[in-house]
Design an enzyme around this catalytic site. Sequence first.
Site, short mmCIF file in Angstrom:
data_model
loop_
_atom_site.label_atom_id
_atom_site.label_comp_id
_atom_site.label_asym_id
_atom_site.label_seq_id
_atom_site.Cartn_x
_atom_site.Cartn_y
_atom_site.Cartn_z
N ASP A 1 0.87 -1.19 0.00
CA ASP A 1 0.00 0.00 0.00
C ASP A 1 0.90 1.23 0.00
OD1 ASP A 1 -2.13 2.00 0.60
OD2 ASP A 1 -3.30 0.26 1.18
N ILE B 1 1.38 1.00 -6.89
CA ILE B 1 1.37 0.00 -7.97
C ILE B 1 1.33 0.62 -9.36
CG2 ILE B 1 0.43 -1.88 -6.55
CD1 ILE B 1 -2.26 -1.44 -8.16
N TYR C 1 -16.45 4.93 -12.33
CA TYR C 1 -15.94 3.88 -11.43
C TYR C 1 -16.58 2.52 -11.78
CZ TYR C 1 -15.97 1.44 -6.79
OH TYR C 1 -15.89 0.55 -5.75
N LYS D 1 -26.47 15.52 6.40
CA LYS D 1 -26.91 16.01 5.08
C LYS D 1 -27.48 14.88 4.23
CE LYS D 1 -23.78 19.87 4.91
NZ LYS D 1 -22.43 20.28 4.60
N ARG E 1 -30.06 -1.56 -3.71
CA ARG E 1 -29.02 -2.60 -3.86
C ARG E 1 -29.28 -3.77 -2.93
NH1 ARG E 1 -23.73 1.11 -3.21
NH2 ARG E 1 -23.73 2.04 -5.30
N1 LIG Z 1 -15.98 -0.79 1.49
C1 LIG Z 1 -16.94 -1.18 0.68
O1 LIG Z 1 -18.09 -1.30 1.08
C2 LIG Z 1 -16.68 -1.50 -0.75
C3 LIG Z 1 -17.80 -1.61 -1.59
C4 LIG Z 1 -17.58 -1.92 -2.93
C5 LIG Z 1 -16.31 -2.16 -3.42
N2 LIG Z 1 -15.25 -2.05 -2.57
C6 LIG Z 1 -13.91 -2.29 -3.15
O2 LIG Z 1 -13.07 -2.91 -2.18
C7 LIG Z 1 -11.74 -2.43 -2.31
C8 LIG Z 1 -11.23 -1.88 -0.98
O3 LIG Z 1 -12.11 -0.88 -0.52
P1 LIG Z 1 -11.92 -0.11 0.86
O4 LIG Z 1 -13.27 0.25 1.31
O5 LIG Z 1 -11.02 -0.88 1.76
O6 LIG Z 1 -11.18 1.21 0.34
P2 LIG Z 1 -9.90 1.98 0.92
O7 LIG Z 1 -9.80 3.24 0.15
O8 LIG Z 1 -9.99 2.07 2.39
O9 LIG Z 1 -8.70 1.00 0.55
C9 LIG Z 1 -8.04 1.00 -0.68
C10 LIG Z 1 -6.55 0.98 -0.40
O10 LIG Z 1 -5.86 0.89 -1.65
C11 LIG Z 1 -4.71 1.69 -1.57
N3 LIG Z 1 -4.29 2.08 -2.92
C12 LIG Z 1 -5.02 2.77 -3.84
N4 LIG Z 1 -4.30 2.97 -4.95
C13 LIG Z 1 -3.09 2.41 -4.73
C14 LIG Z 1 -1.90 2.31 -5.50
N5 LIG Z 1 -1.82 2.86 -6.72
N6 LIG Z 1 -0.86 1.65 -4.98
C15 LIG Z 1 -0.91 1.11 -3.75
N7 LIG Z 1 -2.00 1.18 -2.96
C16 LIG Z 1 -3.07 1.82 -3.45
C17 LIG Z 1 -5.15 2.92 -0.76
O11 LIG Z 1 -4.04 3.61 -0.21
C18 LIG Z 1 -6.05 2.27 0.28
O12 LIG Z 1 -5.32 1.98 1.45
C19 LIG Z 1 -11.76 -1.40 -3.45
O13 LIG Z 1 -11.35 -2.03 -4.63
C20 LIG Z 1 -13.23 -1.01 -3.55
O14 LIG Z 1 -13.57 -0.60 -4.86
C21 LIG Z 1 -15.40 -1.69 -1.26
O1 LIG Z 2 -23.37 12.88 3.67
C1 LIG Z 2 -23.89 12.07 2.86
C2 LIG Z 2 -23.15 11.11 2.14
C3 LIG Z 2 -23.78 10.23 1.27
N1 LIG Z 2 -25.13 10.31 1.11
C4 LIG Z 2 -25.83 9.33 0.20
O2 LIG Z 2 -25.69 8.06 0.80
C5 LIG Z 2 -25.68 7.02 -0.19
C6 LIG Z 2 -24.49 6.12 0.03
O3 LIG Z 2 -23.31 6.84 -0.17
P1 LIG Z 2 -21.83 6.21 -0.05
O4 LIG Z 2 -21.73 5.23 1.05
O5 LIG Z 2 -20.90 7.35 0.06
O6 LIG Z 2 -21.56 5.48 -1.41
P2 LIG Z 2 -22.41 4.56 -2.40
O7 LIG Z 2 -23.15 3.52 -1.67
O8 LIG Z 2 -23.22 5.41 -3.28
O9 LIG Z 2 -21.23 3.95 -3.27
C7 LIG Z 2 -20.30 3.03 -2.71
O10 LIG Z 2 -20.87 1.73 -2.83
C8 LIG Z 2 -19.86 0.79 -2.84
C9 LIG Z 2 -18.60 1.50 -3.30
O11 LIG Z 2 -18.20 0.86 -4.50
C10 LIG Z 2 -17.40 1.42 -2.42
O12 LIG Z 2 -17.74 1.69 -1.12
C11 LIG Z 2 -18.99 2.96 -3.41
O13 LIG Z 2 -19.04 3.34 -4.74
C12 LIG Z 2 -25.72 7.74 -1.53
O14 LIG Z 2 -27.06 7.77 -1.96
C13 LIG Z 2 -25.27 9.17 -1.20
O15 LIG Z 2 -25.84 10.10 -2.10
C14 LIG Z 2 -25.88 11.25 1.82
O16 LIG Z 2 -27.12 11.34 1.68
N2 LIG Z 2 -25.23 12.10 2.66
#
Ligand SMILES: NC(=O)c1ccc[n+]([C@@H]2O[C@H](COP(=O)([O-])OP(=O)(O)OC[C@H]3O[C@@H](n4cnc5c(N)ncnc54)[C@H](O)[C@@H]3O)[C@@H](O)[C@H]2O)c1
Ligand SMILES: O=c1ccn([C@@H]2O[C@H](COP(=O)(O)OP(=O)(O)O[C@H]3OC[C@](O)(CO)[C@H]3O)[C@@H](O)[C@H]2O)c(=O)[nH]1
Length: 389
Positions: free
Chosen positions: A48, A76, A184, A250, A340
Amino acid sequence: MASSARVDLDGKPVRAISICMIGAGGFIGSHLCEKILSETQHKILAVDVYSDKIKHLLEPDGHPWADRIQFHRINIKHDSRLEGLIKMADLTINLAAICTPADYNTRPLDTIYSNFIDALPVVKYCSENGKRLIHFSTCEVYGKTVGSFLPKDSPLRQDPSYYVLKEDASPCIFGAIEKQRWSYACAKQLIERLIYAEGAENGLEFTIVRPFNWIGPRMDFIPGVDGPSEGVPRVLACFSNNLLRGEPLKLVDGGQSQRTFVYIKDAIEAILLMIENPARANGHIFNVGNPNNEVTVKQLAEIMTQVYSKVSGEPSLEVPTIDVSSKEFYGEGYDDSDKRIPDMTIINKQLGWNPKTSLWDLLESTLTYQHRTYAEAIKRAVARPVASS
Ligand SMILES: NC(=O)c1ccc[n+]([C@@H]2O[C@H](COP(=O)([O-])OP(=O)(O)OC[C@H]3O[C@@H](n4cnc5c(N)ncnc54)[C@H](O)[C@@H]3O)[C@@H](O)[C@H]2O)c1
Ligand SMILES: O=c1ccn([C@@H]2O[C@H](COP(=O)(O)OP(=O)(O)O[C@H]3OC[C@](O)(CO)[C@H]3O)[C@@H](O)[C@H]2O)c(=O)[nH]1
């Protein structure tokens, strides 16, 4: 305590392996590292650019697992050491990504590069070296539900086949190109297709994970405390920040969008099952979420307000929420997923996994953590006199 005699779902002993975990320093990575180190004998090559969220795991002494985790500060995008680490490991888990919605429409190029271009060498090195890959995609690849295009009063909107999201059947429905929110989801969809094709044409052993709003401690940052003051994290941290500062939460466009939230610790159990059951996980795409924890964002705000009052002992605001337009909050090009709900058939059949924790319980433990970690720092920041110009 780490067990030396782990068995898989078919009763066979699990061999200790070496895992190259890219993005190990993030929210999910930090929980996955903790779980692997405390409950298994597997080794982690943690990659990371940041390590703050795993620094408690990296202290050289004092942990029984000290020799099972190595941190590599690598971006990376441009680091020739990546291939060597993937070659050294039995399994690569790729979590690295830009994954906060506030970035998708304001930094679409960085978003697309991070989620597609930067993931390409990881897939290539795994494929060329015959290494297994677990790649983190997202529930956002489903985009909007089919049901959202029906008239508001259509009875078909109540039919689950119009909104429950199935890995092998649901279409991916995104908005117009000018709605850059979908940069994304589209990049994640293309990397999924590439990984799937590497499996089909070149025999890559892969598993794709589609997380559905995993939440818990260490998610994102609190603006002005451990992240930029003007930064916009995901909803859990946005609402936590408002509650900690005693400000109204918000609601973007009235908070009518629906989400299902799963506790990070439940979700991590699913990933450990994938790691230790390759024969059941390879070649599959898995939804990982909790269909029982569905709320509108407005309901989430109401529940978080009640839970925070309970864990902090502070009364709730008289006006706990305010409405804000998505354009004002996220800027031009924002759009949203309406609903979802993950279908759980495949993960149930292959891995027998089910989430356990209710929304109230997961918010209670998470907001207890937020209050303990941030309340004092926020009080100090608020009390600090503003520097005169
Ligand atoms: N948290 C969720 O609910 C959720 C939902 C949908 C998808 N995901 C996916 O799961 C994965 C992890 O999510 P998270 O919530 O832990 O996010 P996060 O942002 O906390 O973790 C991502 C990590 O990747 C590292 N990173 C990013 N670009 C990099 C690079 N170029 N080189 C090295 N490190 C790098 C960041 O520094 C960070 O620590 C992501 O691919 C995200 O799209 C998460
Ligand atoms: O202050 C706020 C912030 C957000 N919202 C609304 O809440 C919904 C959820 O938002 P958020 O958790 O930020 O993200 P999403 O669910 O839209 O997207 C994530 O889903 C998975 C992932 O891929 C990674 O975590 C990411 O894309 C949304 O409707 C916002 O508008 C709010 O009302 N107030």
